[in-house]
Design a protein around this motif. Structure first.
Motif, mmCIF file in Angstrom:
data_model
loop_
_atom_site.group_PDB
_atom_site.id
_atom_site.type_symbol
_atom_site.label_atom_id
_atom_site.label_comp_id
_atom_site.label_asym_id
_atom_site.label_seq_id
_atom_site.Cartn_x
_atom_site.Cartn_y
_atom_site.Cartn_z
ATOM 1 N N ARG A 187 9.346 11.199 -10.164
ATOM 2 C CA ARG A 187 8.246 10.348 -11.009
ATOM 3 C C ARG A 187 8.739 8.302 -10.497
ATOM 4 O O ARG A 187 8.131 8.056 -10.534
ATOM 5 C CB ARG A 187 8.555 10.475 -12.374
ATOM 6 N N THR A 188 10.064 8.149 -10.439
ATOM 7 C CA THR A 188 10.294 6.931 -10.099
ATOM 8 C C THR A 188 9.577 6.547 -8.935
ATOM 9 O O THR A 188 9.046 6.163 -8.654
ATOM 10 C CB THR A 188 11.651 6.281 -10.199
ATOM 11 N N LEU A 189 10.092 7.579 -8.004
ATOM 12 C CA LEU A 189 9.344 7.467 -6.205
ATOM 13 C C LEU A 189 8.308 7.490 -6.364
ATOM 14 O O LEU A 189 7.255 6.759 -5.777
ATOM 15 C CB LEU A 189 10.659 8.582 -5.710
ATOM 16 N N ILE A 190 7.208 8.606 -7.203
ATOM 17 C CA ILE A 190 6.155 9.137 -6.927
ATOM 18 C C ILE A 190 5.432 6.924 -7.749
ATOM 19 O O ILE A 190 4.452 6.478 -6.859
ATOM 20 C CB ILE A 190 5.946 9.964 -7.336
ATOM 21 N N GLY A 191 5.671 6.632 -8.383
ATOM 22 C CA GLY A 191 4.973 5.555 -9.081
ATOM 23 C C GLY A 191 5.693 4.333 -7.829
ATOM 24 O O GLY A 191 4.606 3.164 -7.766
ATOM 25 N N ALA A 192 6.940 4.622 -7.905
ATOM 26 C CA ALA A 192 7.035 3.543 -6.769
ATOM 27 C C ALA A 192 6.094 3.734 -5.457
ATOM 28 O O ALA A 192 5.802 2.172 -5.310
ATOM 29 C CB ALA A 192 8.435 3.682 -6.297
#
Lengths: 763, 401
Positions: B252-257
């Motif tokens: 999720r962090t990487l998607i958001g990033a």
């Protein structure tokens, strides 16, 4: 019946239904993606980016506090604690790191490997981490003077202590979980998971207080692999002059106390009120004032973090922003290994006007051990018994510059530490008396009353006032002169000029001047002299008391509002004028304000401000206006003050010992080679809080009344020359200013000689 | 509606029955939309995999070539020939699924990974029989339903349900909960398309949902934990982040990033590497797509899937053979449902299960099997009899409940 109503067949409608369901699902996915990437995008981006960098913060150091001769009063002594994370202590770290490294090295293949292959891959990574921990333990043995067995023992001790703690905490966690489950507040069938306790995650100190060089060796090791070792700043504030040994002569002490043997005294807490303290704890208000991590996530290197030190009182607190400094950092980009270094900026130094050697001597003179500040028989204290310890303050100020050479508050914070809680409360040990202790001026205000009367045109300098013992011709029981009482057989001063009125400190003369001035005019002149205004030497700091903003560390004293007094009925107004004229009534000031007004007087009205910090980083204070003072008045006042100590008629001239046939007397000031012009003051004091029944508690009504504060303010210079310094002494509840504070001032003048500020010293 | 529009003559009848059996290939058909979308998705997958694992990207392209060959093989013969083979094929697949579960099979052939026995080692490629089971299931179910109308009654749903639980059960014990769950949307979609009463389907679904919690204790520990972790993060509880929820949280962090437009290849590679995203080239490839190309990349990916789905639906809509209709609906549902489960779990909406993103994830047998479905879809599109072979899936009383 045949149906042809619809454009599409039923099958096609069903397909559309499926497409519709698909569209709804797509919509849900899109919404979540929008939430993650657009709504929370910046947050996630920052979080992800933070993993690309490794940041090491470099400690800064607080600025030093120096005395006027550059002696270091407070400075940081760099020191570091070498801390080892708990998993490294237990050895679990090697396995964790080997697993992580093996996963990273094999990449996607990891998931396709069976347990055996994985074990082989992990085993291949272990030696590197074993070498690292080996190096760590070797360094710790070398620098920590541990042998193998002792180090193992230390590690085992930490481990068993943490396990004991963890077992305890996990028990409690389990009980709480079971309770929650039984009362149904636990949603879902979530199994109990013991949370690792803090001690199982953090690093433990293995080598405390190591120096730069050792810390550097460990720091290099720490850079090799994250989580191996932490070098934690444990810098301490060193205050090398806090305890001093002083040798005081006793030859000049009054009568029975005189001795050829000097007294060697060790004084504690020299200037501790001034320097203040630094705490290792960071409070919420510090972080609120200047957070390390700002609301937008950016870092302020000068902001407060949990590990910081904060000035909590005195100059350390008042000049916190100047002294603090800004930490540095090393940011390593993990992918490239590139490093960016921001050097720490050390805090600024503070140079004080204080001479720490003189400060220590003055403190020794005020110490109870020396004897001048415990009640002596010749003090003739009518309430307190002989041997009663007295508190007080003393200030030495240079007239030309306003620089404060010594400012002693008794008791000091350090001496108060030995006292009981009750004693500390009664003593008001936290109050830095020279700057924040407020006292009625008493008779030392009288020269200022004359100054105001003459310069305002209300009083003729050459006028003669007759002292008949009381101010109102027909009222002998009030507004009397101090000499018109039983002890002195109801003597009077007779007709007096200004000079003699000062020397004799005649109340009637100054009542007359006050009456001529009127209260509002007198008060406004007192303000011109600096009363009622905070000198703002830098000790003042904003605090919050019961939710209200307030100023601590420095007081302005109290002066009645002229407009309020002017609105009073004539009789009350007149009484206010009479009382204020002799330094009583609602008037108070601090010893520093007293010293400053006497410096102003010595300078003939040329403005002067008290200075405590020579290199004050703050914007300059507004300079006060000069106060007019004709030369004849200046000469008259100084002459009156000189006669006050040099002539038998003066209040500061001599002390009488014994009664009747055993009666003898000795001069208050006996130092040679200097000229002193001084004023004594015996000021009606508020009731003294006490523990009269000795039950260890102060109860309602336990007050001592009828004792006065003893003032002595002197201008001192080389014999026959203009005065160079003001010496102001106040001894609380000491009684007579001349008898109690006079000998103290005498010894302070001797100390000024001995420290080379005045000619004629012993050294 | 009446399938045979009267009046007709004997010669008409003759002509029509000849036409019915005349081999006829309709080149211009919506099946090609599916092929195009699948091809673009596969290439997008290669690009995405290359972000962190260029070696896997090359293998992905090789697998794609194999997959295209396989797809061609199932496109060329008329789907009726294939239909005739459906039962032998199904028996083979069931045999393979059973074979996985035989404990004495040497590890050379079946090597458990993370405790799961899903793969058979064919030297060049690891092969998951469950991928083929999806195809076999759709074909068998469509074959069963094509001339029936028994499923218009509640009891008639029992056989389709029973048919479903054979592969689902076998796959569940591997264990592979995610793949097993894909059969349910396929079943429902086929039943909806075939004209089952919606109220029956809603009833069955409701019973299933109500019964689901009773199945929860039967789940394996890691499956339960993943479900708990998913539920926890949805309500903002971060406590699983360090352990079972780690993969999801990093994803999720990487998607958001990635934001709206992505971070670009180099930067995305760094971010993924140092955020330690596990399985990034495989199950988590969607996170890579989002990180590298941002929302735009995901939108493109979803648009391609939507095109794929639309193409398959058009194939179904234009098909005149009931078998073809149901197979098209079943296959497209399998693929789209798998996409939804994969992206849904990556986005944190569903529990994490080991499941690939069709066409995009690295993984040979998945790619080949999915392309076999594409081949089948094209096959269905290419062969469209001019007349309905039955009055297809239209019932009086229709679809109102």
């Amino acid at each position: 019946m045949p149906r042809r109503a619809s454009l599409f067949s039923m099958f096609h409608r069903r397909l559309l239904l499926l497409c519709g369901a698909g569209a709804v699902v797509f919509g849900g996915l899109t919404a979540q993606l929008l939430r993650l990437s657009v709504l929370e995008g910046a947050e996630h981006r920052a979080e992800a980016e933070s993993q690309l960098r490794r940041t090491i913060y470099l400690p800064t150091w607080r600025g030093r506090i120096l005395d006027r001769h550059g002696r270091v009063l407070a400075a940081d002594v760099p020191s570091y604690d070498i801390c080892v994370p708990y998993p490294v202590i237990t050895g679990a770290w090697i396995d964790e790191q080997a697993l992580r490294e093996a996963k990273e090295r094999t990449g996607g293949d990891w998931n396709e490997m069976d347990d055996e292959d994985r074990a082989v891959a992990i085993a291949a990574e272990r030696p590197a981490f074993e070498t690292l921990t080996g190096t760590l333990w070797r360094l710790i043995r070398t620098y920590g003077d541990f042998d193998d067995a002792a180090l193992l023992e230390r590690r085992d001790a930490i481990r068993s202590e943490v396990q004991r703690l963890a077992a305890h905490v996990h028990d409690a966690q389990r009980r709480a979980w079971q309770e929650k489950r039984s009362d149904g507040s636990l949603v879902g069938a979530r199994a109990f998971r013991p949370e690792p306790i803090r001690e199982q995650v953090i690093a433990h100190v293995l080598l405390p207080r190591v120096d730069d060089e050792v810390a550097f060796a460990f720091q290099r090791l720490a850079l090799l692999r994250e989580g191996l070792v932490e070098v934690r700043d444990s810098t301490e504030r060193d205050r090398p002059h806090m305890v001093q040994t002083v040798v005081l002569p006793r030859a000049g002490l009054p009568g029975p106390m005189a001795s050829d043997q000097p007294l060697r005294l060790t004084v504690e807490g020299v200037a501790d009120h001034l320097l203040g303290t630094v705490r290792r704890e960071v409070w919420k208000e510090d972080i609120d004032r200047r957070p390390f991590t700002k609301k937008d996530g950016r870092i302020d290197l000068g902001g407060y973090r949990d590990v910081d030190r904060v000035g909590s009182s005195g100059l350390e607190a008042a000049f916190e922003a100047h002294l603090r400094g800004t930490r540095g950092m090393i940011v390593e980009h993990r992918a490239t290994g590139a490093r960016r270094r921001v050097a720490p900026v050390p805090g600024g130094d503070l140079q004080l006007s204080i001479d720490i050697a003189l400060q220590a001597r003055v403190q020794a003179i005020l110490s109870h051990e020396y004897g001048l500040t415990v009640v002596q028989p010749w003090h003739r204290n009518q309430v307190l018994s002989t041997g009663w310890p007295l508190n007080g303050a003393a200030v030495v100020m240079e007239i030309a510059t306003g620089e404060i050479l010594a400012a002693v508050s008794m008791p000091t914070l350090a001496t108060a530490q030995h006292a009981t809680e009750l004693r500390r409360a009664i003593d008001g040990a936290d109050v830095n008396r020279p700057f924040a202790g407020i006292y009625p001026p008493g008779s030392i205000l009288k020269p200022l009353t004359l100054w105001a009367g003459v310069e305002s045109g209300a009083h003729d300098l050459d006028a003669i006032v007759e002292c008949r013992g009381h101010f109102h011709p027909n009222q002998a029981d009030r507004l009397r002169c101090w000499i018109y009482r039983d002890d002195f057989a109801y003597a009077t001063h007779g007709p007096l000029g200004a000079e003699e009125a000062i020397a004799r400190s005649c109340n009637i003369y100054f009542y007359t001047v006050g009456d001529e001035l009127g209260a509002p005019r007198l008060l406004s002149w007192l303000r011109r002299f600096g009363l009622g205004a905070r000198p703002d030497v830098g000790l003042a700091r904003a605090i919050v008391v019961d939710g209200e903003p307030a100023i601590a560390g420095e007081s302005a004293g109290t002066v009645d509002d002229e407009a309020r007094v002017a609105a009073l009925p004539a009789v009350e107004q007149r009484n206010a004028a009479l009382l204020h004229a002799i330094g009583q009534g609602s008037l108070t000031w601090t010893p520093v304000q007293a010293a400053t007004t006497y410096a102003l007087l010595a300078r003939g009205g040329a403005p002067v401000q008290p200075v405590l910090v020579v290199n004050d980083p703050r914007p300059p204070r507004p300079r006060p206006d000069p106060v007019p003072m004709r030369a004849t008045l200046h000469r008259t006042i100084l002459e009156g003050l000189r006669r006050s100590v040099e002539e038998r008629i003066g209040t500061g001239h001599h002390i009488t010992f014994g009664e009747g046939a055993a009666r003898s007397e000795a001069p208050i000031l006996e130092v040679r080679g200097v000229t002193v012009s001084a004023k004594t003051g015996t000021a009606q004091a508020p009731a003294m809080m006490a523990d009269l029944d000795g039950d260890g508690a102060h109860e309602k009504g336990e007050y001592v009344t009828g004792v006065d504060h003893a003032w002595f303010v002197g201008l001192v210079g080389p014999r026959g020359a203009a005065p160079l310094y003001v010496v102001a002494v106040v001894i609380e509840y000491g009684g007579s200013g001349g008898r109690v504070s006079g000998p103290v001032a005498n010894e302070i003048i001797r100390a000024l000689q001995d420290e080379g500020y005045l000619p004629g010293g012993a050294t | 509606m009446s399938g045979f529009a009267a009046p007709y003559t004997a010669s008409d009848l003759h002509e029509r029955s000849r036409a019915l059996h005349r081999p006829r290939v309709l080149l211009a058909n919506p099946g090609w939309v599916c092929v195009g979308a699948a091809l673009l998705l596969s290439l997008l997958g290669a690009l995405a995999i290359a972000t962190t694992e260029p070696g896997y990207a090359q293998r992905h392209l090789v697998h794609l070539a194999v997959a295209l060959l396989g797809a061609a093989c199932v496109t060329v013969p008329h789907f009726r020939r294939l239909r005739d083979l459906s039962w032998p094929f199904t028996i083979l697949v069931l045999g393979l699924l059973l074979f996985l579960l035989v404990p004495s099979v040497p590890e050379v052939l079946v090597r458990p990974r993370n405790g799961a026995r899903r793969w058979i080692n064919l030297v060049v490629i690891d092969f998951q029989p469950s991928e083929l089971a999806k195809i076999a299931y759709v074909v068998v179910l469509a074959g069963y339903l094509r001339y029936r109308s028994s499923y218009r009654r509640l009891r008639g749903l029992l056989v389709p349900l029973a048919l479903t639980f054979v592969p689902v059960g076998l796959i569940l014990v591997e264990p592979d909960l995610g793949t097993a769950m894909l059969f349910l949307p396929a079943l429902f979609a086929i039943l909806v398309a075939a004209g089952a009463r919606l109220k029956h389907l809603v009833l069955v679904a409701a019973i299933g949902v109500a019964a689901a919690p009773t199945m929860y204790p039967l789940l394996r520990a890691h499956q339960k934990a993943r479900i708990r972790a998913m539920a926890a993060q949805l309500v903002g509880d971060d406590s699983y982040r360090r352990d079972i929820g780690f993969q999801g949280a990093q994803a999720r962090t990487l998607i958001g990033a990635g934001g709206l437009l992505g971070t670009g290849r180099e930067h995305a590679a760094e971010l993924i590497r140092f955020n330690h995203l596990p399985e990034e080239h495989n199950d988590m490839i969607f996170a890579v797509v989002c990180c590298r190309w941002g929302f735009a990349g995901a939108a493109l990916l979803w648009a391609l899937f939507a095109a794929f789905g639309a193409g398959a639906m058009l194939v179904a809509a234009q098909a005149k053979d009931p078998f073809a209709r149901l197979v098209a609906v079943g296959l497209v549902t399998m693929i789209v449902a798998q996409m939804v489960v994969n992206t849904g779990m990556t986005l944190g909406l569903l529990p994490i299960t080991g499941m690939t993103l069709p066409f995009v994830s690295a993984g040979g047998s998945s790619l080949v099997a999915t392309w076999l479905m594409v081949g089948l879809l094209l096959n269905l599109g290419l062969r469209r009899p001019p007349y309905m072979t039955r009055e297809s899936f239209d019932f009086d009383g229709g679809d109102e409940a």
